[in-house]
Design an enzyme around this catalytic site. Structure first.
Site, mmCIF file in Angstrom:
data_model
loop_
_atom_site.group_PDB
_atom_site.id
_atom_site.type_symbol
_atom_site.label_atom_id
_atom_site.label_comp_id
_atom_site.label_asym_id
_atom_site.label_seq_id
_atom_site.Cartn_x
_atom_site.Cartn_y
_atom_site.Cartn_z
ATOM 1 N N ALA A 108 0.847 -1.192 0.000
ATOM 2 C CA ALA A 108 0.000 0.000 0.000
ATOM 3 C C ALA A 108 0.881 1.239 0.000
ATOM 4 C CB ALA A 108 -0.884 -0.008 1.245
ATOM 5 N N GLY B 98 0.763 -5.074 0.996
ATOM 6 C CA GLY B 98 -0.312 -5.184 0.016
ATOM 7 C C GLY B 98 0.163 -5.817 -1.278
ATOM 8 N N GLU C 37 -0.113 -9.351 -0.638
ATOM 9 C CA GLU C 37 -1.547 -9.697 -0.615
ATOM 10 C C GLU C 37 -2.107 -9.755 -2.030
ATOM 11 O OE1 GLU C 37 -2.178 -6.515 2.271
ATOM 12 O OE2 GLU C 37 -3.168 -7.960 3.577
ATOM 13 N N GLU D 263 3.752 -5.214 7.608
ATOM 14 C CA GLU D 263 2.816 -4.235 8.181
ATOM 15 C C GLU D 263 3.047 -4.001 9.666
ATOM 16 O OE1 GLU D 263 2.061 -6.459 5.934
ATOM 17 O OE2 GLU D 263 0.510 -5.752 4.557
HETATM 18 C C1 LIG Z 1 -9.887 4.965 10.711
HETATM 19 C C2 LIG Z 1 -10.064 3.641 10.101
HETATM 20 C C3 LIG Z 1 -9.004 3.333 9.156
HETATM 21 C C4 LIG Z 1 -9.125 1.977 8.621
HETATM 22 C C5 LIG Z 1 -8.080 1.808 7.606
HETATM 23 C C6 LIG Z 1 -8.558 0.921 6.574
HETATM 24 C C7 LIG Z 1 -7.522 0.760 5.514
HETATM 25 C C8 LIG Z 1 -7.927 -0.435 4.753
HETATM 26 C C9 LIG Z 1 -7.025 -0.791 3.645
HETATM 27 C C10 LIG Z 1 -5.738 -1.181 4.103
HETATM 28 C C11 LIG Z 1 -5.103 -2.098 3.137
HETATM 29 C C12 LIG Z 1 -3.837 -2.521 3.753
HETATM 30 C C13 LIG Z 1 -2.895 -3.110 2.752
HETATM 31 C C14 LIG Z 1 -1.617 -3.619 3.350
HETATM 32 O O1 LIG Z 1 -1.872 -4.676 4.209
HETATM 33 C C15 LIG Z 1 -0.857 -2.534 4.062
HETATM 34 C C16 LIG Z 1 0.474 -2.278 3.414
HETATM 35 O O2 LIG Z 1 0.798 -2.729 2.367
HETATM 36 S S1 LIG Z 1 1.501 -1.261 4.274
HETATM 37 C C17 LIG Z 1 2.967 -1.228 3.268
HETATM 38 C C18 LIG Z 1 3.758 -2.469 3.385
HETATM 39 N N1 LIG Z 1 4.989 -2.324 2.668
HETATM 40 C C19 LIG Z 1 6.137 -2.010 3.250
HETATM 41 O O3 LIG Z 1 6.237 -1.874 4.439
HETATM 42 C C20 LIG Z 1 7.322 -1.819 2.352
HETATM 43 C C21 LIG Z 1 8.001 -0.543 2.672
HETATM 44 N N2 LIG Z 1 9.131 -0.288 1.777
HETATM 45 C C22 LIG Z 1 10.309 -0.903 1.946
HETATM 46 O O4 LIG Z 1 10.518 -1.727 2.789
HETATM 47 C C23 LIG Z 1 11.393 -0.473 1.021
HETATM 48 O O5 LIG Z 1 11.077 0.785 0.534
HETATM 49 C C24 LIG Z 1 11.628 -1.429 -0.168
HETATM 50 C C25 LIG Z 1 10.346 -1.668 -0.928
HETATM 51 C C26 LIG Z 1 12.206 -2.750 0.332
HETATM 52 C C27 LIG Z 1 12.644 -0.771 -1.125
HETATM 53 O O6 LIG Z 1 13.809 -0.412 -0.409
HETATM 54 P P1 LIG Z 1 14.903 0.571 -1.040
HETATM 55 O O7 LIG Z 1 15.242 0.141 -2.384
HETATM 56 O O8 LIG Z 1 15.997 0.676 -0.035
HETATM 57 O O9 LIG Z 1 14.180 1.971 -1.213
HETATM 58 P P2 LIG Z 1 13.657 2.971 -0.092
HETATM 59 O O10 LIG Z 1 13.226 2.267 1.112
HETATM 60 O O11 LIG Z 1 14.626 4.069 0.061
HETATM 61 O O12 LIG Z 1 12.332 3.521 -0.781
HETATM 62 C C28 LIG Z 1 12.415 4.304 -1.962
HETATM 63 C C29 LIG Z 1 11.323 5.349 -1.905
HETATM 64 O O13 LIG Z 1 10.057 4.701 -1.942
HETATM 65 C C30 LIG Z 1 9.288 5.092 -0.826
HETATM 66 N N3 LIG Z 1 8.447 3.947 -0.449
HETATM 67 C C31 LIG Z 1 8.855 2.699 -0.272
HETATM 68 N N4 LIG Z 1 7.816 1.910 0.017
HETATM 69 C C32 LIG Z 1 6.735 2.688 0.030
HETATM 70 C C33 LIG Z 1 5.348 2.452 0.261
HETATM 71 N N5 LIG Z 1 4.864 1.257 0.492
HETATM 72 N N6 LIG Z 1 4.525 3.511 0.184
HETATM 73 C C34 LIG Z 1 4.977 4.747 -0.098
HETATM 74 N N7 LIG Z 1 6.285 5.030 -0.329
HETATM 75 C C35 LIG Z 1 7.138 3.999 -0.268
HETATM 76 C C36 LIG Z 1 10.299 5.471 0.225
HETATM 77 O O14 LIG Z 1 9.722 6.323 1.160
HETATM 78 C C37 LIG Z 1 11.346 6.142 -0.608
HETATM 79 O O15 LIG Z 1 10.851 7.422 -0.911
HETATM 80 P P3 LIG Z 1 11.809 8.678 -1.003
HETATM 81 O O16 LIG Z 1 12.529 8.743 0.304
HETATM 82 O O17 LIG Z 1 12.753 8.400 -2.120
HETATM 83 O O18 LIG Z 1 10.916 9.831 -1.220
#
Ligand SMILES: CCCCCCCCCCCCC[C@H](O)CC(=O)SCCNC(=O)CCNC(=O)[C@H](O)C(C)(C)COP(=O)(O)OP(=O)(O)OC[C@H]1O[C@@H](n2cnc3c(N)ncnc32)[C@H](O)[C@@H]1OP(=O)(O)O
Length: 719
Positions: free
Chosen positions: A61, A100, A103, A123
């Site tokens: 996400a 996500g 997922e 997450e």
């Molecule tokens: C009030 C009631 C509320 C109810 C809420 C209901 C919501 C319902 C729907 C929810 C659905 C949930 C879905 C899901 O379960 C939730 C998720 O998916 S949470 C996200 C999970 N993913 C992660 O944790 C991955 C995070 N990222 C990383 O670990 C790393 O970035 C990577 C992918 C391994 C890559 O690593 P690197 O190559 O080292 O690069 P960087 O880390 O430096 O990242 C580069 C750049 O990208 C940005 N970024 C990375 N991942 C995300 C992301 N998922 N979303 C947004 N941005 C991301 C990172 O910040 C860097 O940005 P920059 O610094 O360059 O601007």
């Protein structure tokens, strides 16, 4: 945001196109939904492949979207439609499938992964749980124990492990997308019902309750006060005990609770703060994206004490050849054996061979003439360090970078004794240096942008979280530590016990309170520093009244503890007692209780009951207050940098986001009011006086932490 193509005349190839990690932002979700509708309704299409552009399947996400109201199509129905579709869908996983993204792969009917791909549900590390069906589908696919472990730790796994666990159907060294297309063509016509993970029955172990109870105990111990892992366990329980639709409802309820808890915000702030910290700037305008680091192939480390040994290991295990220098044969031999042992154990753990061939040990600085960079890690004594830097200046080639691992001495004073002040910087590692992730890169006023870029990039290469800081006594981390430690000992004087203070801090979320931590680190180090700065010992100015130094309140209790030879765990006695030297099980010591009582009666202090709230406020508000001063002084570029330093160097609880984020959540107005109150009660403690920046922020309506920089800009910056 997603490209749609027809390949091999009958396969719809949907490519997510949202760089850099193909996060599932609103336009991506919309594009996936539209592309799937098109594929399912086009009679020419017999199968679908989903992949990500630039060799990255999907990073999950879009975390940035969590800060605002949900816009665009919700993810769950988009995913459900993929799983329910009547054409086979194959996920081609390259790079990462996280959160996500994982997922999304789980709703596909087949999963093909490249051998270098990494998968996971991280997450929990963002203070939430896999809330697009991950907590319900993964247990159905791989069983409760394995799913529980992956979901509660957020661990990333390799494609090979995913294959073993039954998460992916095939691992390939070739182009995963092309393989997936071939695979998809072969799947056409095969029944899909058994491939819909939501339709599977969760294999339920007979000892489910015991298993979940054990997991609960484990996460409570590991992550005190953190809600997300506990919610993950409850979600997995739902997968084991409820039909899929009810489990999804439970998953959503748990997610809502986590979202509203404040902890999720703190974790997500930490995620972005860590990435922001890499984006350093200098007053000259040089910054991370316009300064080129030098490549470092060879380095030298001077001093093979605890710090030096850890630094040698950190360098060698990323392939940098290292010359390690000691002053005496015995110390050199001892250091050599320790380093080799550490590298061998590290290599065994990582399943690689130890890079011992990269090491050279010597007694002579003359051997350093050709290295690219030197890290000095000798005893914390300015005169000694200056001698080393003068010598290095003569011996090393003029382009060699000279860095110091000092934990707080003046880096510019060291630069001043060299013939290359622009090539001098601080690289302040944290102990043990091969384990701790933090590196403070200290920018002296004369350090060149190339020097800083190189130190930051070398830190990254070593797997450190590097933060650029200014050159002031103690830099950022240790400068803030002093007022925090002072408050803890003042509270002892006033009536608290080490156990009470530690418990309050541990209930707040620290793995160890300040006194248990000090016992672990060793009390003699601080004692020596206090003696050297004339605060205690024979050099104390006799004009100082008791419990006062330089006109301010001073607590001599830590000195009295050291005078009794109580240096912490290593001597079996410190703020606590231990069964034997080296033991870790801290027990309250009646002798310390006695010492405190005698001390209070000697100075006529009437002990009072001190609440946990006062302990937390005084210790942590004063910590943040110094952080504000550091920002005012331009010694840290932004609050995020300070928080990252405290998260990675001082184990500040992540679910609180770091000291600066924490006070922003408490409310700056309240923090100001409490500091004013405590300063009034203790006017001889200048650190309790609210900083100008805190007052300014409150006067400006207490903006969120991410906006503070705008209010600091006008001030003088060293970064
Ligand atoms: C009030 C009631 C509320 C109810 C809420 C209901 C919501 C319902 C729907 C929810 C659905 C949930 C879905 C899901 O379960 C939730 C998720 O998916 S949470 C996200 C999970 N993913 C992660 O944790 C991955 C995070 N990222 C990383 O670990 C790393 O970035 C990577 C992918 C391994 C890559 O690593 P690197 O190559 O080292 O690069 P960087 O880390 O430096 O990242 C580069 C750049 O990208 C940005 N970024 C990375 N991942 C995300 C992301 N998922 N979303 C947004 N941005 C991301 C990172 O910040 C860097 O940005 P920059 O610094 O360059 O601007």
């Amino acid at each position: 945001m997603a490209r749609y193509e027809l390949v091999k005349r009958s396969v719809a190839l949907i490519t997510l196109t949202n760089p850099p990690v193909n996060a599932l932002s609103s336009p991506v979700r919309h594009a996936i939904a539209k592309s799937m509708e098109r594929a399912l309704s086009d009679p020419k299409v017999t199968a679908v492949v989903i992949c990500g552009e630039n060799g990255r399947f999907c990073g999950g996400a879009d975390i940035r979207e969590f800060a605002g109201p949900l816009r665009g199509p919700p993810l769950i129905p988009v995913l459900d439609a993929i799983e329910a579709g009547r054409k086979p869908v194959v996920a081609a996983i390259e790079g990462v499938a996280l959160g996500g993204g994982f997922e999304l792969a789980l709703v596909c009917h087949y999963r093909i992964a490249h051998s270098k791909a990494r998968l996971g549900l991280p997450e929990v590390t963002l203070g939430i749980l896999p809330a697009a069906g991950g907590s319900q589908r993964l247990p159905r696919l791989i069983g409760i124990p394995a799913a529980l472990e992956l979901i509660t730790t957020g661990r990333h796994i390799s494609a090979q492990e995913a294959l073993k666990l039954g998460i992916v159907d095939q691992v390939t060294d070739q182009n995963a997308c092309e393989m997936a297309v071939e695979f998809a063509l072969k799947s056409v016509g095969k029944p899909l019902s058994s491939r819909r993970v939501s339709m599977l029955t969760t294999p339920c172990p007979p000892d489910l309750d015991a298993l979940l109870e054990a997991a609960t105990m484990q996460v409570k111990k590991k992550a005190r006060g953190v809600m997300a892992p506990l919610a993950c366990i409850q979600a997995v329980r739902a997968a084991a005990t409820m039909p899929f639709s009810k489990g999804m409802k439970r998953e959503s309820e748990l997610m809502t609770t986590l979202f509203n808890s404040g902890q999720a915000q703190a974790f997500q702030y930490c995620f972005f703060a860590q990435r922001t910290a890499g984006k350093w700037t200098l007053p000259s305008g040089a910054q991370w994206n316009n300064s080129k680091p030098r490549e470092i192939r060879s380095a030298a480390v001077i001093g093979l004490g605890t710090m030096g040994r850890g630094i040698v290991v950190s360098l060698a295990r990323v392939g940098i050849s290292v010359i390690a220098v000691e002053s005496e044969k015995k110390l050199l031999e001892n250091g050599r054996q320790m380093v080799i042992g550490m590298l061998e154990r590290d290599a065994k753990r990582r399943g690689v061979s130890a890079s011992l061939n990269l090491l050279k040990f010597t007694l002579s600085l003359q051997d350093l003439k050709d290295v690219d960079l030197v890290i000095e890690a000798v005893f914390e004594d300015m005169a000694l360090k200056k001698r080393v830097f003068q010598e290095l200046s003569k011996v090393c080639r003029p382009t060699t970078l000279l860095c110091t691992n000092t934990s707080g001495l003046d880096v510019d004073a060291l630069a001043g004794v060299t013939n290359r002040p622009h090539l001098v910087a601080g690289m302040h590692f944290f102990s043990p240096a091969h384990v701790m992730k933090l590196l403070e890169v200290v920018c002296g006023p004369r350090s060149s942008s190339e020097t800083i870029a190189t130190a930051m990039s070398l830190g990254k290469k070593m797997g450190k979280v590097s933060v650029a800081v200014g050159n002031c006594p103690g830099f950022v981390g240790n400068r803030m530590l002093k007022p925090y430690l002072d408050q803890a000992t003042f509270l002892l004087e006033e009536g608290a016990t080490p156990e009470q203070i530690d418990k309050a801090l541990e209930d707040f979320g620290f793995a160890m309170g300040v006194f248990r931590m000090s016992d672990l680190a060793g009390l003699d180090v601080g004692w020596r520093v206090r003696k050297e700065s004339g605060l205690t010992g024979p050099d104390v100015d006799s004009k100082n009244p008791p419990r006062r130094r330089q006109g301010h309140r001073y607590c001599p209790i830590p000195d009295m503890v050291c005078e009794q030879g109580r240096f912490g765990q290593k001597t079996g006695r410190g703020w606590y007692m231990y069964d034997k030297p080296g033991d870790t099980n801290a027990k309250p010591d009646p002798l310390i209780q006695n010492l405190l009582e005698t001390y209070r009666s000697r100075y006529g202090i009437q002990p009072r009951n001190i609440s946990d709230q006062e302990i937390i406020e005084r210790c942590l508000f004063v910590l943040a207050n110094e952080g504000f001063r550091i920002l005012e002084d331009g010694m840290a570029a932004r609050p995020e940098d300070i928080d990252v330093i405290y998260l990675f160097g001082y184990a500040f609880p992540r679910h609180r986001g770091g000291p600066m984020f924490y006070v922003s959540m408490v409310g700056l107005e309240r923090v100001l009011e409490r500091l004013e109150h405590y300063h009034q009660a203790h006017p001889d403690v200048p650190h309790l006086e609210p900083s100008a920046l805190l007052k300014k922020l409150v006067a400006c309506g207490s903006p969120p932490v991410q906006k503070w920089r705008e209010y600091i800009k006008t001030m003088h910056s060293h970064l």
